[in-house]
Design an enzyme around this catalytic site. Sequence first.
Site, short mmCIF file in Angstrom:
data_model
loop_
_atom_site.label_atom_id
_atom_site.label_comp_id
_atom_site.label_asym_id
_atom_site.label_seq_id
_atom_site.Cartn_x
_atom_site.Cartn_y
_atom_site.Cartn_z
N LEU A 52 0.83 -1.21 0.00
CA LEU A 52 0.00 0.00 0.00
C LEU A 52 0.87 1.26 0.00
CD1 LEU A 52 -2.47 -1.49 2.57
CD2 LEU A 52 -3.02 -0.96 0.18
N HIS B 132 1.40 -10.92 9.60
CA HIS B 132 2.50 -11.33 8.73
C HIS B 132 3.00 -12.70 9.21
CE1 HIS B 132 5.93 -10.93 6.09
NE2 HIS B 132 6.70 -11.31 7.08
N1 NHR Z 1 1.68 -1.94 2.87
C1 NHR Z 1 2.45 -1.15 3.63
N2 NHR Z 1 2.61 0.12 3.26
N3 NHR Z 1 3.07 -1.58 4.77
C2 NHR Z 1 2.91 -2.87 5.15
O1 NHR Z 1 3.51 -3.28 6.26
C3 NHR Z 1 2.13 -3.75 4.35
C4 NHR Z 1 1.52 -3.24 3.21
C5 NHR Z 1 0.74 -4.06 2.38
C6 NHR Z 1 0.60 -5.40 2.68
C7 NHR Z 1 1.17 -7.41 4.03
C8 NHR Z 1 2.57 -8.01 3.76
C9 NHR Z 1 2.75 -9.33 4.47
O2 NHR Z 1 2.18 -9.55 5.54
C10 NHR Z 1 1.24 -5.93 3.81
C11 NHR Z 1 1.98 -5.12 4.66
C12 NHR Z 1 2.48 -8.01 -0.03
C13 NHR Z 1 3.83 -7.92 -0.35
C14 NHR Z 1 4.29 -7.83 -1.78
O3 NHR Z 1 5.48 -7.83 -2.06
C15 NHR Z 1 4.74 -7.89 0.70
C16 NHR Z 1 4.30 -7.92 2.01
C17 NHR Z 1 2.96 -7.99 2.31
C18 NHR Z 1 2.05 -8.05 1.28
N4 NHR Z 1 3.35 -7.72 -2.75
C19 NHR Z 1 3.62 -7.59 -4.19
C20 NHR Z 1 3.40 -6.14 -4.65
O4 NHR Z 1 4.01 -5.78 -5.67
C21 NHR Z 1 2.69 -8.45 -5.01
C22 NHR Z 1 2.82 -9.89 -4.68
C23 NHR Z 1 1.67 -10.75 -5.22
O5 NHR Z 1 0.71 -10.20 -5.81
O6 NHR Z 1 1.71 -11.97 -5.01
O7 NHR Z 1 2.58 -5.40 -4.06
O8 NHR Z 1 3.56 -10.16 4.00
C1 GAR Z 2 -1.65 -16.04 6.05
O1 GAR Z 2 -0.67 -16.96 6.46
C2 GAR Z 2 -1.14 -14.62 6.19
O2 GAR Z 2 -0.34 -14.41 7.32
C3 GAR Z 2 -0.32 -14.51 4.93
O3 GAR Z 2 -1.03 -15.20 3.94
C4 GAR Z 2 -1.89 -16.16 4.55
C5 GAR Z 2 -3.30 -15.82 4.16
O4 GAR Z 2 -4.18 -16.82 4.52
N1 GAR Z 2 -0.14 -13.15 4.56
C6 GAR Z 2 0.79 -12.77 3.73
O5 GAR Z 2 1.64 -13.52 3.29
C7 GAR Z 2 0.74 -11.31 3.34
N2 GAR Z 2 1.79 -11.02 2.44
P1 GAR Z 2 -5.76 -16.55 4.55
O6 GAR Z 2 -6.11 -15.86 3.23
O7 GAR Z 2 -6.35 -17.91 4.62
O8 GAR Z 2 -6.03 -15.70 5.74
#
Ligand code: NHR
Ligand code: GAR
Length: 196
Positions: free
Chosen positions: A101, A117
Amino acid sequence: MKNIVILISGGGSNMAAIVRHAQTAHWKQRLGAQVVAVISNKAGAGGLAFAREQGIATAVLDHTAYPSREAFDAALMAEIDRHDPQGQPALVVLAGFMRILTPGFVAHYAGRLVNIHPSLLPAFTGLNTHQRALDEGCQFAGATVHRVTPELDHGEILAQAVVPVLPGDSADTLAARVLTQEHLIYPRALERLLAG
Ligand code: NHR
Ligand code: GAR
């Protein structure tokens, strides 16, 4: 009413655990809180059917249909705020939401945005956490509920759960063990925020 909007990208098992806990722990009566909407960036997300069965409003915003991250986040903000009469939901909950985001989005929901996470932060920010923990020879793994800041996976830690890594674990078996704990800690961490 404290309105809660949950963002998902997939199975939505954490979302379902939160919705079920809200019911059994009587969030509406005790805390004046309710899950009002579940929004996915993927049309096929399994969690959407569960939400609909529960009578919760659902929406899909396909990020690939927007020209930039800023444009997607602006549309997502408008959709989220539409579900609160004051345009200010009490909590926006990321539950397996897979899009990073923008700082503008994070600022708009400052103090009201949380994520779970699948690692013991600050270890293993980002993606592919379980395979990386196995590759490092970790003996324990887990999950972290944290506030969302512009820096990925770096906000204040609100709750953690630890599980052992067992002989023969694959990323999938480890993920499943961690996920059962996520379902316990995430609803409780949100309840503390709503009560506090
Ligand atoms: N946004 C911000 N600003 N800060 C955080 O701490 C966020 C966030 C958005 C999502 C979840 C996070 C996780 O729990 C989360 C935390 C997506 C990616 C990623 O690389 C990384 C971490 C998390 C969620 N996403 C790619 C992207 O380009 C797409 C990957 C895909 O579509 O499979 O956005 O792990
Ligand atoms: C969960 O393990 C969550 O922690 C992880 O994906 C799974 C979602 O499961 N999140 C991430 O990896 C965010 N980047 P769910 O859709 O069944 O809740």
